[in-house]
Write a protein that holds these residues in place. Structure first.
Motif, PDB file in Angstrom:
ATOM      1  N   ALA A   1     -22.204   4.686 -75.732  1.00 28.72           N
ATOM      2  CA  ALA A   1     -22.228   5.267 -77.106  1.00 28.72           C
ATOM      3  C   ALA A   1     -22.324   6.746 -77.176  1.00 28.72           C
ATOM      4  O   ALA A   1     -21.935   7.433 -77.976  1.00 28.72           O
ATOM      5  N   LEU A   2     -23.384   7.345 -76.452  1.00 24.41           N
ATOM      6  CA  LEU A   2     -23.786   8.660 -76.410  1.00 24.41           C
ATOM      7  C   LEU A   2     -22.469   9.609 -75.833  1.00 24.41           C
ATOM      8  O   LEU A   2     -22.331  10.717 -76.021  1.00 24.41           O
ATOM      9  N   ALA A   3     -21.635   8.777 -74.769  1.00 28.39           N
ATOM     10  CA  ALA A   3     -20.212   9.484 -74.415  1.00 28.39           C
ATOM     11  C   ALA A   3     -19.432   9.929 -75.513  1.00 28.39           C
ATOM     12  O   ALA A   3     -18.687  10.524 -75.098  1.00 28.39           O
ATOM     13  N   LYS A   4     -19.587   9.094 -76.645  1.00 28.36           N
ATOM     14  CA  LYS A   4     -18.504   9.457 -77.496  1.00 28.36           C
ATOM     15  C   LYS A   4     -18.947  10.870 -78.260  1.00 28.36           C
ATOM     16  O   LYS A   4     -18.003  11.043 -79.119  1.00 28.36           O
ATOM     17  N   LEU A   5     -20.119  11.485 -78.296  1.00 27.03           N
ATOM     18  CA  LEU A   5     -20.432  12.678 -78.713  1.00 27.03           C
ATOM     19  C   LEU A   5     -19.353  13.952 -78.127  1.00 27.03           C
ATOM     20  O   LEU A   5     -19.087  13.809 -76.756  1.00 27.03           O
ATOM     21  N   ASP A   6     -18.990  14.708 -78.868  1.00 33.06           N
ATOM     22  CA  ASP A   6     -18.026  15.726 -78.478  1.00 33.06           C
ATOM     23  C   ASP A   6     -18.998  16.816 -77.593  1.00 33.06           C
ATOM     24  O   ASP A   6     -20.106  16.861 -77.943  1.00 33.06           O
ATOM     25  N   ASN A   7     -18.229  17.577 -76.817  1.00 35.62           N
ATOM     26  CA  ASN A   7     -19.043  18.377 -75.955  1.00 35.62           C
ATOM     27  C   ASN A   7     -19.737  19.324 -76.763  1.00 35.62           C
ATOM     28  O   ASN A   7     -20.759  19.806 -76.096  1.00 35.62           O
ATOM     29  N   ALA A   8     -19.373  19.846 -77.800  1.00 36.60           N
ATOM     30  CA  ALA A   8     -19.946  20.807 -78.482  1.00 36.60           C
ATOM     31  C   ALA A   8     -21.017  20.466 -79.025  1.00 36.60           C
ATOM     32  O   ALA A   8     -22.408  21.168 -79.050  1.00 36.60           O
ATOM     33  N   THR A   9     -21.119  19.100 -79.494  1.00 33.42           N
ATOM     34  CA  THR A   9     -22.380  18.718 -80.168  1.00 33.42           C
ATOM     35  C   THR A   9     -23.339  18.726 -79.023  1.00 33.42           C
ATOM     36  O   THR A   9     -24.563  18.789 -79.142  1.00 33.42           O
ATOM     37  N   VAL A  10     -23.089  18.072 -77.771  1.00 35.16           N
ATOM     38  CA  VAL A  10     -23.991  17.833 -76.803  1.00 35.16           C
ATOM     39  C   VAL A  10     -24.505  19.348 -76.308  1.00 35.16           C
ATOM     40  O   VAL A  10     -25.736  19.514 -75.971  1.00 35.16           O
ATOM     41  N   ALA A  11     -23.456  20.229 -76.301  1.00 31.65           N
ATOM     42  CA  ALA A  11     -24.188  21.425 -75.904  1.00 31.65           C
ATOM     43  C   ALA A  11     -25.229  22.229 -76.577  1.00 31.65           C
ATOM     44  O   ALA A  11     -26.166  22.604 -76.507  1.00 31.65           O
ATOM     45  N   LYS A  12     -24.871  21.773 -78.093  1.00 34.29           N
ATOM     46  CA  LYS A  12     -25.779  22.258 -79.129  1.00 34.29           C
ATOM     47  C   LYS A  12     -27.169  21.574 -79.116  1.00 34.29           C
ATOM     48  O   LYS A  12     -28.253  22.318 -79.037  1.00 34.29           O
ATOM     49  N   LEU A  13     -27.233  20.399 -78.947  1.00 37.71           N
ATOM     50  CA  LEU A  13     -28.427  19.469 -78.881  1.00 37.71           C
ATOM     51  C   LEU A  13     -29.136  19.897 -77.799  1.00 37.71           C
ATOM     52  O   LEU A  13     -30.430  19.635 -77.817  1.00 37.71           O
ATOM     53  N   THR A  14     -28.686  20.339 -76.654  1.00 40.71           N
ATOM     54  CA  THR A  14     -29.313  20.769 -75.453  1.00 40.71           C
ATOM     55  C   THR A  14     -29.852  21.863 -75.087  1.00 40.71           C
ATOM     56  O   THR A  14     -30.389  22.308 -74.014  1.00 40.71           O
ATOM     57  N   ASP A  15     -29.381  22.841 -76.047  1.00 36.15           N
ATOM     58  CA  ASP A  15     -29.897  24.308 -76.226  1.00 36.15           C
ATOM     59  C   ASP A  15     -31.182  24.015 -76.720  1.00 36.15           C
ATOM     60  O   ASP A  15     -31.387  23.818 -77.948  1.00 36.15           O
ATOM     61  N   PRO A  16     -32.297  24.822 -75.989  1.00 35.90           N
ATOM     62  CA  PRO A  16     -33.512  24.850 -76.788  1.00 35.90           C
ATOM     63  C   PRO A  16     -33.785  25.539 -78.052  1.00 35.90           C
ATOM     64  O   PRO A  16     -34.671  25.174 -78.785  1.00 35.90           O
ATOM     65  N   LEU A  17     -32.662  26.143 -78.179  1.00 38.78           N
ATOM     66  CA  LEU A  17     -32.798  26.916 -79.604  1.00 38.78           C
ATOM     67  C   LEU A  17     -32.577  25.802 -80.916  1.00 38.78           C
ATOM     68  O   LEU A  17     -33.414  25.969 -81.917  1.00 38.78           O
ATOM     69  N   TRP A  18     -31.885  24.731 -80.535  1.00 38.06           N
ATOM     70  CA  TRP A  18     -31.616  23.807 -81.497  1.00 38.06           C
ATOM     71  C   TRP A  18     -32.602  22.666 -81.334  1.00 38.06           C
ATOM     72  O   TRP A  18     -32.092  21.389 -81.801  1.00 38.06           O
ATOM     73  N   LEU A  19     -33.667  22.656 -80.653  1.00 39.95           N
ATOM     74  CA  LEU A  19     -34.718  21.369 -80.314  1.00 39.95           C
ATOM     75  C   LEU A  19     -34.944  20.481 -81.576  1.00 39.95           C
ATOM     76  O   LEU A  19     -35.259  19.479 -81.849  1.00 39.95           O
ATOM     77  N   PRO A  20     -35.349  21.484 -82.766  1.00 40.98           N
ATOM     78  CA  PRO A  20     -35.563  20.788 -83.979  1.00 40.98           C
ATOM     79  C   PRO A  20     -34.635  19.609 -84.415  1.00 40.98           C
ATOM     80  O   PRO A  20     -34.597  18.780 -84.947  1.00 40.98           O
ATOM     81  N   GLN A  21     -33.263  19.879 -84.168  1.00 42.26           N
ATOM     82  CA  GLN A  21     -32.186  19.317 -84.563  1.00 42.26           C
ATOM     83  C   GLN A  21     -32.360  17.887 -83.585  1.00 42.26           C
ATOM     84  O   GLN A  21     -31.830  16.844 -84.224  1.00 42.26           O
TER      85      GLN A  21
END
Length: 368
Positions: free
Chosen positions: A72-92
């Motif tokens: 299921a998680l593999a369906k996420l696009d690379n841009a979304t994964v990169a954003k969510l794993t960036d500490p700047l976007w931790l609240p998201q």
């Protein structure tokens, strides 16, 4: 060899149940159960990154987790994964994960009522349907009732949609009838598209009652074309560069995107004010930042005279018109909004940097 769809789904569910085989009395908490299964390396990695492992392991809690497996998680696009794993976007990231958690106890499949509304730990809710059990029509439960010592896990085949990845601050404001005057003001100032931009940005959002409390005629005056610069200055004074959650606010001056400075005060009771405007709803997480709803419009001293000059009343932009313009960036958006991207993030914008340094399982690396 191809297998019939239903047979393949049944096989997958059986395989997952086998990997989570347990006695009648569970011996592991939700996190340890997921780790032991070996099919949630991505999810457990995200939980670690978000600093939520302790909460989901709490033996005093009674939780229900709808757990997307690695497929299921593999369906996420690379841009979304990169954003969510960036500490700047931790609240998201935290908002997204908590949108998969119910805090109403161990909610087993036999308790599901078709069409029921289920509130989540993120403050969002989703709709549950039956035959098969599914969330918002998008996420199907492929293995139900995996019991843990502190709750239950239901395995799903897609992540559950959250405002943290799908709705901007502008989207959330347009959807809230209590913020319709703010949306009309943003539309008149040609700033709706700007607060739909990538961010991160933190917005202090005055309610309709806050605008109504201004001196008589002020709102009508500000919405006139000749007062657009004053209106922009006021609205941009409600915007701050960064992803600032309430727990990161400290008492002191804050420079806003208008260049004006406002004073933040954290009171002994935990309440927060900005230039006397009290936060009445904190930490509304959007895909491009954070909104805090406030009970007063902040009017910079330099704008007070212009804002209170009553001009002949003209029709203000309607909420419907504002909705039509929500994603229209326009060519005349105030250049001050460029600071969201160009200025360095504030210390509050780096919320969670320490948590983000935690080790993430090797299985999660395949998602990046």
């Amino acid at each position: 060899m191809f297998m019939p769809k239903l047979t393949l789904a049944a096989f997958t569910a059986c395989a997952i149940r086998s990997s989570l085989a347990q006695d009648d009395a569970p011996t592991m908490n939700i996190v340890d159960t997921a780790i032991a299964a070996g099919t949630f390396t991505g999810l457990t990695g995200l939980v670690t990154l978000a600093g939520l492992g302790g909460a989901l392991s709490d033996e005093n809690a009674s939780l229900t987790v709808f757990a997307p497996n690695d497929e299921a998680l593999a369906k996420l696009d690379n841009a979304t994964v990169a954003k969510l794993t960036d500490p700047l976007w931790l609240p998201q990231l935290q908002q997204l994960l908590l949108s998969h958690v119910l805090v109403i106890g161990a909610f087993t499949s036999d308790m599901v009522i078709d069409g029921m509304d289920a509130p989540t730990a993120s403050g969002e809710s989703f709709t549950v349907n039956t035959d098969p059990i599914r969330i918002n029509e998008d996420s199907v439960v492929i293995a139900a009732d995996i019991m843990a010592t502190n709750g239950v896990i239901h395995v799903i085949d897609n992540i559950i949609a959250s405002q943290a990845v799908s709705q901007t601050i502008a989207d959330l404001a347009v959807a809230d009838d209590n913020l319709s005057t703010l949306v009309a003001a943003l539309t008149a100032a040609d700033l709706v598209g700007a607060i739909s931009a990538d961010g991160p940005i933190t917005c202090l959002a005055p309610t309709n009652d806050a605008f109504a409390a201004l001196p008589e005629g002020t709102v009508d005056s500000l919405l006139l074309p000749e007062n657009v610069e004053t209106l922009k200055d006021i609205l941009l004074t409600h915007c701050i560069s960064g992803n600032i959650v309430s727990s990161m606010v400290t008492s002191g001056p804050i420079t806003t995107l208008s260049g004006n400075t406002i004073e933040a005060v954290v009171n002994d009771d935990g309440s927060i004010t900005f230039d006397g405007a009290t936060v009445i709803t904190a930490d509304v997480v959007a895909s491009n930042g954070i909104a805090h709803v406030i009970d007063k419009v902040i009017v910079p001293t330099s704008d007070e005279a212009a804002a209170t000059t009553v001009a002949p009343t003209t029709a203000a932009p309607t909420t419907e018109a504002a909705k039509d313009d929500t994603h229209d960036d326009g060519d005349d958006i105030d250049h001050s909004m460029d600071e969201v991207k160009d200025s360095p993030p504030s210390s509050a914008a780096m919320y969670g940097t320490a948590v983000a340094t935690a080790a993430v399982s090797a299985g999660f690396a395949m998602l990046i």
